[in-house]
Design an enzyme around this catalytic site. Sequence first.
Site, PDB file in Angstrom:
ATOM      1  NE  ARG A  53       0.100   1.395   3.467  1.00 51.51           N
ATOM      2  CZ  ARG A  53       1.014   2.270   3.747  1.00 51.51           C
ATOM      3  NH1 ARG A  53       2.280   1.882   3.892  1.00 51.51           N
ATOM      4  NH2 ARG A  53       0.755   3.543   3.877  1.00 51.51           N
ATOM      5  N   GLY A  54       0.271   2.407  -0.051  1.00 55.06           N
ATOM      6  CA  GLY A  54       1.051   3.631  -0.208  1.00 55.06           C
ATOM      7  C   GLY A  54       1.122   3.951  -1.698  1.00 55.06           C
ATOM      8  NE  ARG A  90      -6.095   1.005  -1.803  1.00 56.47           N
ATOM      9  CZ  ARG A  90      -5.447   1.516  -0.745  1.00 56.47           C
ATOM     10  NH1 ARG A  90      -4.164   1.243  -0.557  1.00 56.47           N
ATOM     11  NH2 ARG A  90      -6.063   2.303   0.105  1.00 56.47           N
ATOM     12  CD  GLN A 201      -3.280   2.765   6.862  1.00 53.88           C
ATOM     13  OE1 GLN A 201      -3.891   3.147   7.859  1.00 53.88           O
ATOM     14  NE2 GLN A 201      -3.861   2.657   5.679  1.00 53.88           N
ATOM     15  CG  ASP A 242      -2.881   8.266  -1.248  1.00 53.15           C
ATOM     16  OD1 ASP A 242      -2.820   8.744  -0.109  1.00 53.15           O
ATOM     17  OD2 ASP A 242      -2.527   7.118  -1.526  1.00 53.15           O
ATOM     18  CE  LYS A 253      -5.225   5.775   4.346  1.00 52.95           C
ATOM     19  NZ  LYS A 253      -6.182   4.953   3.572  1.00 52.95           N
TER      20      LYS A 253
HETATM   21  O1  MRU Z   1      -4.491   3.336   2.176  1.00 57.74           O
HETATM   22  P1  MRU Z   1      -3.010   3.501   2.124  1.00 57.74           P
HETATM   23  O2  MRU Z   1      -2.312   2.912   3.291  1.00 57.74           O
HETATM   24  O3  MRU Z   1      -2.453   3.033   0.804  1.00 57.74           O
HETATM   25  O4  MRU Z   1      -2.817   5.073   2.192  1.00 57.74           O
HETATM   26  C1  MRU Z   1      -1.518   5.602   2.167  1.00 57.74           C
HETATM   27  C2  MRU Z   1      -1.480   7.064   2.357  1.00 57.74           C
HETATM   28  O5  MRU Z   1      -2.493   7.709   2.492  1.00 57.74           O
HETATM   29  C3  MRU Z   1      -0.148   7.724   2.270  1.00 57.74           C
HETATM   30  O6  MRU Z   1      -0.101   8.857   3.086  1.00 57.74           O
HETATM   31  C4  MRU Z   1       0.077   8.146   0.804  1.00 57.74           C
HETATM   32  O7  MRU Z   1      -0.027   7.039  -0.032  1.00 57.74           O
HETATM   33  C5  MRU Z   1       1.351   8.812   0.587  1.00 57.74           C
HETATM   34  S1  MRU Z   1       2.621   7.603   0.630  1.00 57.74           S
HETATM   35  C6  MRU Z   1       4.089   8.051   0.259  1.00 57.74           C
END
Ligand code: MRU
Length: 365
Positions: A53-54, A90, A201, A242, A253
Amino acid sequence: MKIDGRPYRTIFPEPGGDAVLVIDQTRLPFAFEIRRLARAEEAAEAIRTMVVRGAPLIGVTAAYGLALGLREDPSDAGLARFGAMLAATRPTAVNLRWALDRLGATLRPLPPDIRAAQAFAEAGRIAEEDVANCRAIGQHGSRLIAEAARARGGRVTVLTHCNAGWLATVDWGTALAPIYAAHDAGVPVHVLVDETRPRNQGAALTAFELHAHGVPHTVIADNAGGHLMQHGQVDLCIVGSDRTTATGDVCNKIGTYLKALAAHDNRVPFYAALPVSTIDWTLRDGVAEIPIEERDAREVTHLTGRTADGGFATVQVVSPGSPVANPAFDVTPARLVTGVITERGVTEASAEGLLRLYPERRAAA
Ligand code: MRU
C-alpha cells in the site's frame, strides 16, 4: 532501509526474474514476511488487500504486475486486460494509473515477443526513479526541519498522519524522508505519529519504521493532534499524498484534512511531501474531482492485533447492527497547505507554485 541490519526495499525482483518479492504489510509490525507475486492476478490481489500500500508503492507493484501478466499473454488484448484489472484495484492514488499509462505507452508500439522483458525493465526504472525522487524529497524537506530546529533552538516536533515512509514507497518514503534525512544529519527531531484508524498505518507501520531507524517518536490517538497543536507541542506537520491536483489540493489518508484544519487554526506549518508521480495534472478541484475509495466496513468494525500469547486475534469493536461508513481518503484544499515538498524542491501549494517547479507543464496548463 535496514531491518536487523539488512538493507531492504519494499519490492524487488526475485533473483532469476520469475516473480517479484514484496514485504507483507498486513503482518507488520509483529511479523516481517516476504510474499512472492508470480502472476498479474497476485499483484492485483496484493494491492487490493493492502499487502502492499502507499501511493508510490502500489504504482510500482502495478507496473511489475503488468510485466508478470505479459509473460502469459503479451498480445494487445493481454495488455488491455491486465492493465484494466490492475487499474481497478484501488481508485484514489493516481500513481497506479500513472505507472500503467507509462508502461502502456512504452509497450504498445513494441512487438509482443519483447513486451514482457521491456515491461520488467520499465517497472525497474519506475522503481529506481521513485527511490531517487524520495531521496531528493528527503534532502529538500530536511532543510525545513533544520530551519525549525534553528528557530526553536532545539528539538523539533513533527506530526505525521498514516504511513508515508519507506513502506509506502520503494525506499525512503515521502513525508518520512525529510525526517530520516534530518535525523541522520544530527538535527534533533521527534515525531508524533497519528495512529490512523481504521487500519492503523501510523501505529503499525510508521511506528515500526521509525523505531527500526532509531528516530524518537510517540504514537498518539488520531484525536489528540488538535489539542497538542493548541498547546504548542507541534512545530510542523508533514504528510504524504495519494493525489495532488494541478492547483495544489492534496488528497491523503482519511483524517489528514482535520489535521490541516487544526494546523491552520494554530498557525502550525502544514506540508505535503510528494513525488511528481502523485500529481494529477488533469484535475483542478480535488474535493469535487478526486474519486475517494470506500473500503470494507469490517475495517471499522473490527481490529486485529497480537495477543498476550504471541498469536493474532481479530475482535469486534463496534456495536453489532450499526451501519458503518469507511471513506479511505480526504482532500485538504490548497489554502490549508503551507507548501509541497517535491523531488525538485519546496513550493507553495498552488497552480503557479507547481508550474514553477515543473515548467514543462506550462504548455498544457
Ligand atoms: O491506504 P493507504 O495505506 O495506501 O494510504 C496511504 C497514504 O495515504 C499515504 O499517506 C500516501 O499514499 C502517501 S505515501 C508516500
